[in-house]
Design an enzyme around this catalytic site. Sequence first.
Site, PDB file in Angstrom:
ATOM      1  N   ASP A  54       0.847  -1.200   0.000  1.00 50.27           N
ATOM      2  CA  ASP A  54       0.000   0.000   0.000  1.00 50.27           C
ATOM      3  C   ASP A  54       0.875   1.240   0.000  1.00 50.27           C
ATOM      4  O   ASP A  54       1.956   1.253   0.576  1.00 50.27           O
ATOM      5  CB  ASP A  54      -0.925   0.013   1.222  1.00 50.27           C
ATOM      6  CG  ASP A  54      -2.043   1.027   1.072  1.00 50.27           C
ATOM      7  OD1 ASP A  54      -3.147   0.638   0.678  1.00 50.27           O
ATOM      8  OD2 ASP A  54      -1.805   2.227   1.338  1.00 50.27           O
ATOM      9  N   LYS A  80      -0.112   2.179   5.932  1.00 49.18           N
ATOM     10  CA  LYS A  80      -1.036   1.058   6.111  1.00 49.18           C
ATOM     11  C   LYS A  80      -0.331  -0.291   6.041  1.00 49.18           C
ATOM     12  O   LYS A  80      -0.666  -1.213   6.789  1.00 49.18           O
ATOM     13  CB  LYS A  80      -2.138   1.120   5.046  1.00 49.18           C
ATOM     14  CG  LYS A  80      -3.102   2.263   5.285  1.00 49.18           C
ATOM     15  CD  LYS A  80      -4.201   2.284   4.243  1.00 49.18           C
ATOM     16  CE  LYS A  80      -5.082   3.523   4.477  1.00 49.18           C
ATOM     17  NZ  LYS A  80      -6.118   3.658   3.441  1.00 49.18           N
ATOM     18  N   ASP A 124      -8.442   0.821  -4.968  1.00 50.58           N
ATOM     19  CA  ASP A 124      -9.621   1.684  -4.933  1.00 50.58           C
ATOM     20  C   ASP A 124      -9.769   2.507  -6.207  1.00 50.58           C
ATOM     21  O   ASP A 124     -10.538   3.451  -6.244  1.00 50.58           O
ATOM     22  CB  ASP A 124      -9.569   2.622  -3.719  1.00 50.58           C
ATOM     23  CG  ASP A 124      -8.400   3.600  -3.806  1.00 50.58           C
ATOM     24  OD1 ASP A 124      -7.594   3.505  -4.758  1.00 50.58           O
ATOM     25  OD2 ASP A 124      -8.288   4.464  -2.928  1.00 50.58           O
ATOM     26  N   GLU A 127      -7.352   3.124 -12.597  1.00 50.63           N
ATOM     27  CA  GLU A 127      -6.031   3.274 -13.239  1.00 50.63           C
ATOM     28  C   GLU A 127      -5.083   2.169 -12.792  1.00 50.63           C
ATOM     29  O   GLU A 127      -4.444   1.502 -13.601  1.00 50.63           O
ATOM     30  CB  GLU A 127      -5.405   4.635 -12.888  1.00 50.63           C
ATOM     31  CG  GLU A 127      -5.933   5.804 -13.686  1.00 50.63           C
ATOM     32  CD  GLU A 127      -7.331   6.232 -13.237  1.00 50.63           C
ATOM     33  OE1 GLU A 127      -8.011   6.909 -13.993  1.00 50.63           O
ATOM     34  OE2 GLU A 127      -7.762   5.852 -12.125  1.00 50.63           O
ATOM     35  N   CYS A 165      -9.988 -11.167 -19.056  1.00 52.32           N
ATOM     36  CA  CYS A 165      -9.202 -10.386 -18.105  1.00 52.32           C
ATOM     37  C   CYS A 165     -10.007  -9.155 -17.697  1.00 52.32           C
ATOM     38  O   CYS A 165     -11.134  -8.953 -18.143  1.00 52.32           O
ATOM     39  CB  CYS A 165      -7.842 -10.010 -18.701  1.00 52.32           C
ATOM     40  SG  CYS A 165      -7.884  -8.662 -19.891  1.00 52.32           S
ATOM     41  N   CYS A 182     -15.892   6.261  -4.458  1.00 57.52           N
ATOM     42  CA  CYS A 182     -16.132   6.502  -3.038  1.00 57.52           C
ATOM     43  C   CYS A 182     -16.211   8.001  -2.737  1.00 57.52           C
ATOM     44  O   CYS A 182     -16.690   8.421  -1.694  1.00 57.52           O
ATOM     45  CB  CYS A 182     -15.080   5.810  -2.190  1.00 57.52           C
ATOM     46  SG  CYS A 182     -13.443   5.916  -2.842  1.00 57.52           S
ATOM     47  N   CYS A 237      -9.227  -7.554 -27.190  1.00 54.44           N
ATOM     48  CA  CYS A 237      -8.669  -7.032 -25.934  1.00 54.44           C
ATOM     49  C   CYS A 237      -7.196  -6.647 -26.099  1.00 54.44           C
ATOM     50  O   CYS A 237      -6.379  -7.456 -26.536  1.00 54.44           O
ATOM     51  CB  CYS A 237      -8.809  -8.074 -24.817  1.00 54.44           C
ATOM     52  SG  CYS A 237      -8.121  -7.497 -23.256  1.00 54.44           S
TER      53      CYS A 237
HETATM   54 ZN   LIG Z   1      -8.648  -9.293 -21.912  1.00 56.91          ZN
END
Ligand SMILES: [Zn+2]
Length: 334
Positions: A54, A80, A124, A127, A165, A182, A237
């Site tokens: 973290d 953390k 959270d 990105e 994925c 959030c 993808c």
């Molecule tokens: Zn994928």
Amino acid sequence: MSRYAKQVLFKPLGEAGQKKLSTSRVAVIGLGALGSMIANHLVRAGVGYTRLVDRDFVELDNLQRQVLYDEDDVKAALPKAVAAERRLSKINSEVRLEARVVDVSHATVEGLIQDVDLVVDGLDNFETRFTLNDACVKLGKRWVYGGCVGSYGMVMTVLPGEGPCFACLVGEKPAPGSSPTCDTAGVLNTAVAVVASLEATEALKLLIGKAEPPALQTLDVWSNQWQRVKVPRSEACDACVKRNFRHLVAAPSGTAVLCGRNAVQISPVNAVTLDLAEAERRLSALGKVRRNEYLLKASIDGCELTLFPDARAIIQGTNDPARARSLYARYVGA
Ligand SMILES: [Zn+2]
């Protein structure tokens, strides 16, 4: 009496499963609400080695849902990862823990996951999840995705080469501000607990070789809706089909607005080391400064700057990247 007696009695896990857990290596990426509960479950369950990753430190408004931390951690401004390691080592001294206070980025992500069996998502923000997904797909690492906002959450396992994925699921990155976070929706601690528990359960199954075929589980603890849907692999993808890992390429700015924090993180473009003691001497003339073994906090210009030894800074009191960059240039200058 064995520490794991109740779990070993559970037939699908049993002695054989427990043995596998004891030799397993896991990285929990992000130790906020989801990550602290995931780490709590895995360490209590006897996973042999857990890397605790973290970039942030404990604050008062974390305690509503981040179960590993307490008011002493807030007062001490502990990172953390460090607070989590201290707490978990009191809970289970028979397993190995490694705290890493680091930003998960294109530069660090592969080193954080390359020697583990499984990665579990306690992040959270989108990105960093795209960065993590690229690294996991590239290195063939299994990972468990989980997200939670408001009373709603979702979980999906990513098995590179076998199923969709994270990029197949989400498509292109949502534009900033277009999805609830959030910041705007808040989060219920009970929703977090359910999502984290589902993630940890999928992790246990994967570690003992009893994984389900990947599917997306969604739930809303307020409206009591639960679903499980199959997600197709996207034929176009970028990550798992084209293997064009663009999130592993350097971000031009090194600046990130932190979700729900009124804060901006600035990362130095090149690897540098910041002498916190020297920074303390320099900044003490300008405002209130305090320092512990892991970080330095300075109140300057109406903002609070938190500096880490890798010259990373979290600047609280602004959501404006330009203002944060200018404060960084003026007071850190790295
Ligand atoms: Zn994928």
